[in-house]
Design an enzyme around this catalytic site. Structure first.
Site, PDB file in Angstrom:
ATOM      1  N   LYS A   1      47.355  69.366 -39.302  1.00 54.51           N
ATOM      2  CA  LYS A   1      46.822  70.616 -39.417  1.00 54.51           C
ATOM      3  C   LYS A   1      47.582  71.852 -39.019  1.00 54.51           C
ATOM      4  CE  LYS A   1      42.176  68.767 -39.238  1.00 54.51           C
ATOM      5  NZ  LYS A   1      41.112  68.295 -38.232  1.00 54.51           N
TER       6      LYS A   1
ATOM      7  N   GLN B   1      38.318  69.138 -32.743  1.00 50.33           N
ATOM      8  CA  GLN B   1      38.606  67.725 -33.256  1.00 50.33           C
ATOM      9  C   GLN B   1      37.660  66.813 -32.918  1.00 50.33           C
ATOM     10  OE1 GLN B   1      41.025  67.183 -35.698  1.00 50.33           O
ATOM     11  NE2 GLN B   1      39.890  65.524 -36.139  1.00 50.33           N
TER      12      GLN B   1
ATOM     13  N   ASP C   1      34.905  74.727 -39.498  1.00 46.66           N
ATOM     14  CA  ASP C   1      34.373  73.368 -39.939  1.00 46.66           C
ATOM     15  C   ASP C   1      32.956  73.266 -40.407  1.00 46.66           C
ATOM     16  OD1 ASP C   1      36.292  71.112 -39.860  1.00 46.66           O
ATOM     17  OD2 ASP C   1      35.566  70.742 -37.609  1.00 46.66           O
TER      18      ASP C   1
END
Ligand code: NDP
Length: 296
Positions: free
Chosen positions: A54, A98, A121
């Site tokens: 990422k 994460q 997200d």
């Protein structure tokens, strides 16, 4: 029939190039650099690889990347304080924690602490509610990537029968909402579904998000259907490590009209959509028009 292979790697490269173009324009015209903060708690090896990828992708499109690596023993109060700091930081437009978090941390509490406008997200309860009611939201990256590939392949999706196998909050449910938003007739299947093969066979669009290696076989696929394989399963075959999807590729590709491979299908689109979401968040926060085609 041999299915057309939907090349997620090439599609993702196109999306990343579009994002990079918009980033350059934002810098030139508004002096803005979209910034993505990624928070990693602990030492999970797969999570470390995802975070590294990422970071590299964020830099590659010209965005700012802020990495926060915390020890596995980090307490909830410390993590929430970091999120508060990132929420208040104007250089940060997107925040990603994460997952999975170590067991002593409450993921829902942590995710719901993120400013919904920075929740790239799309897991914050506000964004889930907005998506569910058909309003503008941050859309979870993996289903967004699937939707983009489906729109690209089919043009309009209205009226098609879509079956989503899996009902998780991060893939199955938002995928079903997005397909419904595009006027598909949607069925969600799960571990209690009766006669899964018969349900799958009704699908013009079949999305597999199950987490079981090669579970969806060719005899479950309607001839000509489009098959999107979200699964990422690490297995051992003939003494070698191998990555396979939730779909048995060879048998499904012999029947389907189009299919995403694993690797090289949905996976690359997920990171591309994370970058697209960060760009969208930056535009929305600054009251600028958001680029077309990068959101749902
Ligand atoms: P979850 O484990 O959270 O959900 C799996 C779903 O599959 C559940 O709803 C479960 O049903 C259903 N299921 C399990 N067994 C069966 C069965 N035998 N028949 C029908 N349905 C079944 O997984 P995720 O949604 O998080 O992930 C799914 C897959 O996608 C995984 O392989 C994961 O690695 C991959 N993934 C890939 C990403 C990418 O970037 N490409 C991103 C995220 C995930 P029930 O609810 O009844 O238990």
């Amino acid at each position: 029939m041999t299915a057309k292979v939907i090349d997620g790697k090439a599609f993702a490269a196109k999306v990343r190039a579009e994002v990079a173009e918009h980033v350059a324009r934002l810098k030139d015209e508004h002096g803005l650099t979209p910034g993505l903060a990624v928070v990693l708690v602990g030492e999970d090896p797969a999570s470390k690889v995802y975070v590294k990828n990422k970071h590299a992708s964020t830099i590659e499109v010209g965005m700012a990347s802020f990495e926060h690596r915390l020890s596995a023993e980090t307490g909830e109060a410390e993590l929430l304080a970091l999120i508060d700091t990132l929420n208040a930081d104007p250089a940060v437009h997107g925040i990603l924690v994460q997952l999975p978090l170590p067991g002593h941390l409450n993921s829902e509490l942590v995710i719901n602490r993120i400013d919904p406008a920075k929740d790239v997200d799309g897991f914050h309860i506000s964004n889930v509610g907005l998506l569910g009611t058909g309003q503008k939201s941050m859309v979870p990256c993996t289903p967004l990537g699937c939707l983009m590939m489906l729109r690209d392949h089919h043009g309009k999706l209205a009226g098609l029968n879509a079956v989503v196998v899996g009902r998780s909050n991060i893939v199955g449910k938002p995928m079903a909402q997005l397909l419904l938003g595009d006027s598909c007739t949607v069925t969600i299947a799960h571990s209690r579904t009766k006669d899964l093969a018969e349900v799958c066979k009704r699908a013009d669009i079949l999305v597999a998000a199950v987490g079981r290696p090669e579970m969806i076989t060719g005899d479950m696929v309607r001839p000509g259907a489009t098959v999107i394989d979200v699964g990422i399963n690490r297995i051992e075959r003939d003494g070698k490590a191998k990555l396979v999807g939730d779909v048995h590729y060879e048998s499904a590709a012999a029947v389907a009209g189009a299919i995403t491979p694993v690797p090289g299908g949905v996976g690359p689109m997920t990171i591309a959509c994370l970058l697209a979401n960060t760009m969208t968040a930056c535009c929305r926060t600054n009251g600028l028009a958001e680029p077309k085609g990068l959101t749902a």
